[in-house]
Design a protein around this motif. Sequence first.
Motif, mmCIF file in Angstrom:
data_model
loop_
_atom_site.group_PDB
_atom_site.id
_atom_site.type_symbol
_atom_site.label_atom_id
_atom_site.label_comp_id
_atom_site.label_asym_id
_atom_site.label_seq_id
_atom_site.Cartn_x
_atom_site.Cartn_y
_atom_site.Cartn_z
ATOM 1 N N LEU A 134 36.770 116.947 39.525
ATOM 2 C CA LEU A 134 36.844 115.884 38.631
ATOM 3 C C LEU A 134 36.557 114.519 39.483
ATOM 4 N N SER A 135 37.126 114.244 40.537
ATOM 5 C CA SER A 135 36.810 113.073 41.397
ATOM 6 C C SER A 135 35.249 112.950 41.692
ATOM 7 N N SER A 136 34.555 114.143 41.871
ATOM 8 C CA SER A 136 33.138 113.986 42.156
ATOM 9 C C SER A 136 32.698 113.617 40.904
ATOM 10 N N SER A 137 33.142 114.011 39.558
ATOM 11 C CA SER A 137 32.165 113.638 38.364
ATOM 12 C C SER A 137 32.461 112.170 38.218
ATOM 13 N N SER A 183 22.023 118.057 40.561
ATOM 14 C CA SER A 183 23.316 118.406 41.173
ATOM 15 C C SER A 183 24.348 118.565 40.034
ATOM 16 N N LEU A 184 24.427 117.622 38.888
ATOM 17 C CA LEU A 184 25.527 117.756 38.097
ATOM 18 C C LEU A 184 25.345 119.133 37.248
ATOM 19 N N LEU A 189 27.488 124.467 36.073
ATOM 20 C CA LEU A 189 27.249 126.076 36.190
ATOM 21 C C LEU A 189 28.170 126.629 37.032
ATOM 22 N N LEU A 190 28.446 125.809 38.231
ATOM 23 C CA LEU A 190 29.596 126.358 39.120
ATOM 24 C C LEU A 190 30.883 126.375 38.291
ATOM 25 N N LEU A 191 31.036 125.203 37.710
ATOM 26 C CA LEU A 191 32.398 124.973 37.032
ATOM 27 C C LEU A 191 32.766 126.159 36.036
ATOM 28 N N ILE A 215 34.953 117.805 30.672
ATOM 29 C CA ILE A 215 34.571 116.752 29.838
ATOM 30 C C ILE A 215 33.650 115.720 30.680
ATOM 31 N N GLU A 216 34.443 115.420 31.866
ATOM 32 C CA GLU A 216 33.768 114.806 32.894
ATOM 33 C C GLU A 216 32.292 115.140 33.393
#
Length: 309
Positions: A134-137, A183-184, A189-191, A215-216
Amino acid sequence: MIKYLISKNGFQETKEYSDDVWVNVIKPNRKEIGVLEHEFGVPASFLNDIEDNEERPRIELEDDWRMIIIRVPVKIQKEGDFFETVPLGILSSGEKFITICHYHVEMIDDLIYFSRRKSFGRKNANDLILHLMLSSSVWFMKYLKRLNAEINNAEMQLQRSVRNEELLEMMRIERTLIHFVTSLRSNELLLQKFKLILPRTGKPFDEDLLEDVEIEVQQARTTASVYSDILTGMMDAFAAIISNNVNVIMKRLTSFSIVLMFPTLVASYFGMNLEKTSEIWTAEFFIVIAASVMISALGVMFFRRKNWL
């Protein structure tokens, strides 16, 4: 640098290691990498992968370790703000939790400060991984806002004058946006894979937090794609404008050349036939000069009618 963080009304730094602390490793040297490998049992192959700046997001299981790599945004001070994405390694095994990154990332400091402000209770590995995602997004979105401001500034500069500096700045922003989008997408996909694994871990996780992360990540990926498309269209538009400006300049130069050619042609044709002994200022000379000026004036009128001048 290795820091031990324990969750007591937010993450607080402690000097003693225990299984329930978060081991945060930033820009480790060779000695600290040796500590991770020999004292904590982190697989050497994973430590090598984290050093590769191009490593892609993934989840692996090895020797009771659950190893995750996500891409996170960083700001690198070069000429102004320069943004890149780098791998962040996340390892968990039982109560052990370790993060490794070879760059200083603002998102981790921000997460620690946020946890203290919100007085986080003790977090399990699943929730802490989700908080990091979440912090990354969130930081992707912050950097995207700065990039959008740079795009607007570069556009204003290009409207005043087309120089290589502005075009190179636009190319740098475009390259950064492409890295962000890639990267996003990989993080998204990782999430999805992590979401499928969570129920099988046998440990609780915050479903609302998981929804917020989804969502983020989607919002950041969509925003980066929109900015990238806008910048690509803008670059194409300015390329067409530059090409059109070059055509206009070439038309004007060609018109000036043709207009100046008329008096040169007349002077070359009659120049050898106007001189009488040493006297040049004769009536014939002024007639030729007047004819040259008249022909040039007609040429100017013709090219102005064609909008070439």
